[in-house]
Write a protein that holds these residues in place. Structure first.
Motif, mmCIF file in Angstrom:
data_model
loop_
_atom_site.group_PDB
_atom_site.id
_atom_site.type_symbol
_atom_site.label_atom_id
_atom_site.label_comp_id
_atom_site.label_asym_id
_atom_site.label_seq_id
_atom_site.Cartn_x
_atom_site.Cartn_y
_atom_site.Cartn_z
ATOM 1 N N LEU A 79 0.822 -1.211 0.000
ATOM 2 C CA LEU A 79 0.000 0.000 0.000
ATOM 3 C C LEU A 79 0.859 1.265 0.000
ATOM 4 C CD1 LEU A 79 -2.763 -1.070 2.568
ATOM 5 C CD2 LEU A 79 -2.959 -0.955 0.073
ATOM 6 N N MET A 80 2.073 1.156 0.550
ATOM 7 C CA MET A 80 2.984 2.308 0.596
ATOM 8 C C MET A 80 3.768 2.493 -0.701
ATOM 9 S SD MET A 80 4.551 1.745 4.431
ATOM 10 C CE MET A 80 5.928 2.853 4.109
ATOM 11 N N LEU A 81 3.633 1.558 -1.632
ATOM 12 C CA LEU A 81 4.442 1.603 -2.853
ATOM 13 C C LEU A 81 4.248 2.883 -3.663
ATOM 14 C CD1 LEU A 81 6.470 0.183 -4.649
ATOM 15 C CD2 LEU A 81 4.599 -1.083 -5.711
ATOM 16 N N PRO A 82 3.013 3.337 -3.912
ATOM 17 C CA PRO A 82 2.864 4.602 -4.657
ATOM 18 C C PRO A 82 3.526 5.783 -3.951
ATOM 19 C CG PRO A 82 0.789 3.403 -4.595
ATOM 20 C CD PRO A 82 1.710 2.705 -3.646
ATOM 21 N N SER A 83 3.409 5.810 -2.617
ATOM 22 C CA SER A 83 4.048 6.881 -1.854
ATOM 23 C C SER A 83 5.563 6.800 -1.977
ATOM 24 C CB SER A 83 3.637 6.789 -0.384
ATOM 25 O OG SER A 83 4.360 7.706 0.407
ATOM 26 N N PHE A 84 6.091 5.583 -1.955
ATOM 27 C CA PHE A 84 7.536 5.381 -2.066
ATOM 28 C C PHE A 84 8.060 5.891 -3.407
ATOM 29 C CE2 PHE A 84 10.871 2.475 -3.684
ATOM 30 C CZ PHE A 84 11.898 2.853 -2.836
ATOM 31 N N ILE A 85 7.382 5.530 -4.485
ATOM 32 C CA ILE A 85 7.800 5.988 -5.812
ATOM 33 C C ILE A 85 7.622 7.499 -5.931
ATOM 34 C CG2 ILE A 85 7.342 5.846 -8.285
ATOM 35 C CD1 ILE A 85 8.701 3.387 -7.234
#
Length: 286
Positions: A79-85
């Motif tokens: 779920l944090m992947l978009p924020s990470f990118i």
């Protein structure tokens, strides 16, 4: 534990992403973003798969914290992947105004107990240097990608050169931490500089050297002092070994002297202080 998992993912992606994205053409930048999405997704799914296997094989653990980590770490990272990118793109594009909002929302409490004062100090140091690293990576990458060795060297020197606890363990640990903070920037920035100039293998060797030094000096320190000072002093040896090795390796490509680092750092500090004085004078007159 979740922070460690996120750091592992960031270690595989962030530095390489910023180095390749900064100063790239729009087409190349789009390719870098797409590749980063794929690599990050693979790493995240791998962690999710490992957590699922652990849950099926081991079942419930006695440690409730580990249970929560195994059950939810993979999903949370996904779920944090978009924020990470997104934060990686903001860092590469030097949109630190927006990145600051994200970082502020992610801050947590510092460690407690006897390490409290020293840890709080080092937390501040790490935050300051971490922010500097976030600022430095795009500019250093851009200078290197433009083949401007002189500018790269100048920027590297610029960024590197930047009563209750008296007679207690905490105060002594704070003193050790202050000594550690002096050499920590050289270690940190030499590492990212090695990545930026396409020397990741050298940087990996640097990490292995630091791990080996840390293990050896932890044993020596504990045996010699039989207290926590031994571990703290081992930290100095660890960072010092990384700083020296990184400094030696960087000098093979970019001429960098300790004197130049200090001079540039002092000049930058004076410039910042002067700007601050001008700002406060303008505010007081308003």
């Amino acid at each position: 534990m979740l922070g460690l998992a996120d750091s592992i993912r960031a270690g595989f992606v962030t530095t390489a992403f910023v180095r390749s994205y900064s100063g790239a053409t729009p087409k190349r930048a789009a390719e870098v973003v797409g590749s980063s999405w794929v690599i990050s997704l693979i790493i995240t799914l791998a962690m999710l798969f490992i957590g699922l296997c652990a849950l099926l094989i081991v079942g419930n653990l006695e440690n409730e914290g580990m249970n929560l980590f195994v059950k939810w770490a993979g999903i949370t990272l996904f779920l944090m992947l978009p924020s990470f990118i997104g934060t990686s793109i903001l860092q590469a594009e030097q949109r630190f105004d927006k990145l600051l909002y994200v970082r502020v929302l992610q801050l947590g409490p510092a460690a407690l107990a006897v390490y409290n004062l020293a840890q709080r100090f080092m937390t501040v140091v790490h935050l300051l240097i971490g922010s500097s690293v976030a600022t430095a990576m795009p500019t250093l990458s851009n200078a290197y990608n433009q083949k401007d060795v002189q500018q790269f060297s100048f920027l590297l020197k610029k960024y590197i050169g930047g009563a209750k606890y008296i007679n207690t363990e905490a105060a002594n640990l704070l003193r050790i931490s202050i000594a550690l903070s002096i050499i920590f920037p050289i270690d940190r920035f030499s590492g990212i500089a090695l990545d930026i100039i396409n020397r990741p293998k050298i940087n990996l060797i640097k990490v292995f050297i630091m791990v080996a030094v840390n293990i050896v000096f932890d044993f020596i320190g504990l045996y010699a002092t039989n207290n926590i000072y031994g571990v703290a002093l081992a930290s100095i040896a660890t960072v010092l070994s990384g700083a020296l090795y990184g400094y030696i390796q960087i000098n093979k490509d970019v001429k960098l002297t300790l004197r130049a680092i200090l001079v540039t750092g002092i000049l930058e500090c004076k410039s910042i202080l002067n700007q601050g004085l001008v700002f406060f004078k303008s505010v007081s007159k308003a």
